[in-house]
Design a protein around this motif. Structure first.
Motif, PDB file in Angstrom:
ATOM      1  N   ARG A 110      40.509  43.536  32.352  1.00 22.28           N
ATOM      2  CA  ARG A 110      40.924  44.923  32.136  1.00 22.28           C
ATOM      3  C   ARG A 110      40.691  45.785  33.366  1.00 22.28           C
ATOM      4  O   ARG A 110      40.180  46.892  33.275  1.00 22.28           O
TER       5      ARG A 110
ATOM      6  N   ILE B 286      43.977  41.007  34.444  1.00 23.65           N
ATOM      7  CA  ILE B 286      44.360  41.312  33.063  1.00 23.65           C
ATOM      8  C   ILE B 286      43.210  40.976  32.121  1.00 23.65           C
ATOM      9  O   ILE B 286      42.848  41.749  31.242  1.00 23.65           O
ATOM     10  N   MET B 287      42.594  39.790  32.344  1.00 21.28           N
ATOM     11  CA  MET B 287      41.497  39.376  31.491  1.00 21.28           C
ATOM     12  C   MET B 287      40.325  40.352  31.591  1.00 21.28           C
ATOM     13  O   MET B 287      39.630  40.622  30.626  1.00 21.28           O
TER      14      MET B 287
ATOM     15  N   PHE C 175      46.155  38.359  39.529  1.00 19.14           N
ATOM     16  CA  PHE C 175      46.789  39.170  38.489  1.00 19.14           C
ATOM     17  C   PHE C 175      46.249  38.795  37.114  1.00 19.14           C
ATOM     18  O   PHE C 175      45.835  39.662  36.341  1.00 19.14           O
ATOM     19  N   VAL C 176      46.200  37.487  36.829  1.00 21.06           N
ATOM     20  CA  VAL C 176      45.746  37.075  35.503  1.00 21.06           C
ATOM     21  C   VAL C 176      44.284  37.436  35.302  1.00 21.06           C
ATOM     22  O   VAL C 176      43.901  37.924  34.237  1.00 21.06           O
TER      23      VAL C 176
END
Lengths: 346, 305
Positions: B268, B265-266, B261-262
């Motif tokens: 995009r 996010i990083m 997940f992280v």
């Protein structure tokens, strides 16, 4: 005269009118104990809470005052003294000592760039404490107002406001932190070049976005607690009386409801501080925290991981510091709760 | 009861819908995009990519398309991991995190409930003090500290335990320890205070006066009521632990959902972010709703609504 145990032998003296002195002795004026005095007295008796408070004060002095006149600066890189063990000196420094110069020892050694670790640790604690205090302040303001309004008006307002709180609670916080820090990067960077806004560069855009996220996300718990308090408080007679006298809603919330849950507000805010510090250290650990070279306890721990095998104390020092701060705030908060909870009053 | 459950489910669906909407627009409002970082790609290729994933259309059209597809169970392709389906990614990563998290929650319950009860029964004695000190300390130690210190002491220094991956039962020891430490401490404290509350109640005294043994009165009468606050805590705990802790997964190099997940996010990776957010939000809301319903089933004192 010997008294018979089972007879009514009365003493005549007992039936004389009382003298003024005797009357006076019956009028016992006890000084009235206010809510605050009462709570503080109870807090003072709580040894664990007082020890934690002392610990918090010591850490605050170390974090806010000592670095100002410490011989090293947190961003100062000393040539040739990278990765010094605690209480050791580099070759240059040893030469200066041999020349009978005073060299302040590196109490905790230095890090990979030759920066004194003790001062970095203290400044790191300062940042972490600041984050904890400011973030808790923001949460206190937003949460208490939101919760009070929601609980006071009730009905549809309450339902919609609490649904919004549910939604805010459900959005993953990491997602918001990353998105917000990306989103405000540009505007903040251009703002930082303008006069009067240079502090933005020092604190770092990430840290500001952390504050924004705290303001946007973490008030939910506080709002729920305040709401449940207000729900019971608004049934009280004094609120009805204030309404009958024509007080506005805002005045009732400010003067009557929020002041009466002040104990809960203090306790919840105190317990919020360690959890804010927790979150900040976690985010700094991920690299989403303060800007380099400013240290925070989380980023210090994160930096130390690579050299863990050789320099374990570089990790242990900030780790112990975080745990100490969180522990003492937690224990102090528990003490405050015992002191402010009227149900515990004996 | 049926009406209550229906009402809760309606509210849950509405909340999920709003969370998804907010995430979608927030994500797209942020400057930059999934293909900006890849400098090697020419502008033409970038545009082609955008067209392929429908990112060239107006935002509101993208939103409509996404919601329609998601409603049919199609969460799209990953923008970064070429050719991989979002559903695929989640269903391959989630079991890893869920197994680890499930064990951690189980450990926390199996340790926390007895420890809390023992502390409450021996109130004020040294056992109680010891347990309280450990539990209070446990709440104060961040998980990354536990991870790294555990790794250093047991993995590097003593060489007893492996420090990364999840290939054998031994590999689970350190991550489970790190994941379950805080919940164990929390449950112990929760259990202790609610047990103290229950032990003081009249019906326990009555049971003891009738001649029920102390052991039996604790297990049959007290534990059932004292466990209620723990039930409320376990719902959200399960939701957050099963989906994986990013910290623990990063430090121990575990290919789980939290780390995924992280990194999405990083990077995009819009579709993966959306898919995971929907998954996480649904899990959290479902768990909370289930806990509320269960709570009302096991505690008749609580009124519906």
């Amino acid at each position: 005269m010997k008294q018979n145990t089972f007879s009514f032998q009365l003493k005549v003296d007992d039936f004389l009118p009382a003298t003024d002195e005797e009357k006076q002795s019956l009028v016992q004026m006890r000084p009235s104990v206010s809510f605050w005095k009462d709570a503080i007295n109870r807090l003072k008796k709580n040894k664990v809470a007082m020890v934690s408070l002392t610990l918090i004060l010591i850490i605050m002095v170390l974090a806010f005052i000592v670095p100002n006149f410490y011989p090293y600066k947190y961003e100062q890189q000393i040539q040739g003294s990278e990765y010094l063990r605690p209480m050791t000196y580099s070759v240059q420094e040893q030469a200066r000592i041999d020349a009978e110069e005073m060299v302040f020892p590196h109490i905790m050694g230095t890090d990979n760039l030759g920066r004194d670790y003790a001062v970095r640790l203290m400044v790191g604690s300062r940042i972490s404490l600041l984050v904890g205090l400011i973030a808790s302040g923001i949460i206190l303001i937003i949460g208490s107002v939101y919760g009070a309004v929601s609980g006071f008006f009730g009905g549809w307002t309450d339902m919609i406001m609490m649904r919004i709180a549910d939604i805010v609670y459900t959005v993953p916080d990491i997602l918001l932190i990353v998105l917000i820090s990306f989103a405000i990067q540009e505007p903040m960077a251009s703002l930082a070049t303008k006069p009067g806004f240079h502090w933005i560069q020092t604190i770092g855009v990430n840290l500001i976005s952390i504050f924004l996220v705290f303001a946007l996300l973490y008030w939910v718990g506080m709002a729920r607690i305040v709401r449940s308090q207000v729900l019971t408080l608004k049934q009280s007679e004094y609120v009805t009386a204030a309404k009958a006298l024509g007080a506005s809603n805002g005045r009732i919330i400010r003067k009557h409801l929020l002041t009466n849950c002040i104990g809960t507000l203090i306790v919840t805010t105190t317990l919020q501080i360690p959890s804010s510090i927790f979150t900040e250290s976690f985010l700094s650990f991920l690299g989403l925290g303060v800007a380099i070279p400013l240290p925070s306890l989380g980023s210090l721990a994160s930096d130390a991981i690579n050299g863990l095998n050789t320099y374990p104390y570089l990790l242990l020092a900030p780790a112990i510091m975080i745990s100490l701060i969180i522990l003492s705030f937690n224990l102090f908060g528990d003490g405050l709760r015992d002191a402010f909870d009227p149900k515990m009053k004996s | 009861m049926g009406k209550y459950i229906l009402k809760r489910m309606g509210a849950a669906l509405l909340t999920i819908f709003l969370v998804v909407t907010i995430t979608f627009f927030l994500m797209n409002l942020v400057p930059g995009g999934p293909f900006v970082a890849e400098k090697s790609i020419s502008e033409q290729a970038q545009n082609a990519l955008k067209e392929k994933f429908g990112l060239d259309k107006p935002l509101i059209v993208q939103y409509k398309n996404y919601m329609l597809n998601a409603f049919h169970g199609d969460f799209g392709l990953s923008l970064k991991q070429r050719g991989r389906n979002v559903t695929d990614i989640i269903s391959s990563k989630f079991p890893v995190s869920a197994r680890l998290g499930g064990i951690a929650v189980l450990v926390a319950l199996l340790l926390g409930i007895p420890l809390g009860s023992v502390a409450a029964v021996n109130r004020g004695k040294w056992v109680d003090n010891l347990i309280i000190v450990i539990a209070t300390g446990g709440i104060a130690v961040p998980s990354f500290v536990l991870c790294t210190v555990g790794m250093y002491v047991f993995g590097v220094h003593l060489g007893l335990l492996p420090t990364f991956g999840l290939t054998s039962p031994l590999h689970y020891v350190l991550p489970v320890f790190a994941l379950s430490f805080y919940p164990t401490a929390y449950i112990t404290r929760l259990m202790r205070s609610s047990m103290l509350d229950v032990i003081g109640q009249d019906y326990i005294r009555t049971a003891r006066a009738k001649g029920v043994s102390q052991f039996f009165s604790l297990f049959k009468h007290a534990l059932r009521n004292a466990i209620l606050p723990v039930v409320t805590y376990v719902g959200p705990l399960l939701a957050y632990t099963l989906t994986g802790s990013f910290i623990v997964e990063r430090i121990f190099v575990i290919p789980g959902l939290g780390g995924q997940f992280v990194s999405s996010i990083m990077n995009r990776d819009y579709t993966v972010i959306m898919g995971t957010t929907i998954f996480l939000a649904t899990l959290v809301i479902v768990m909370n709703t289930v806990v509320d319903i269960v709570y009302k089933l096991i505690d008749p004192r609580i009124q519906l609504n």
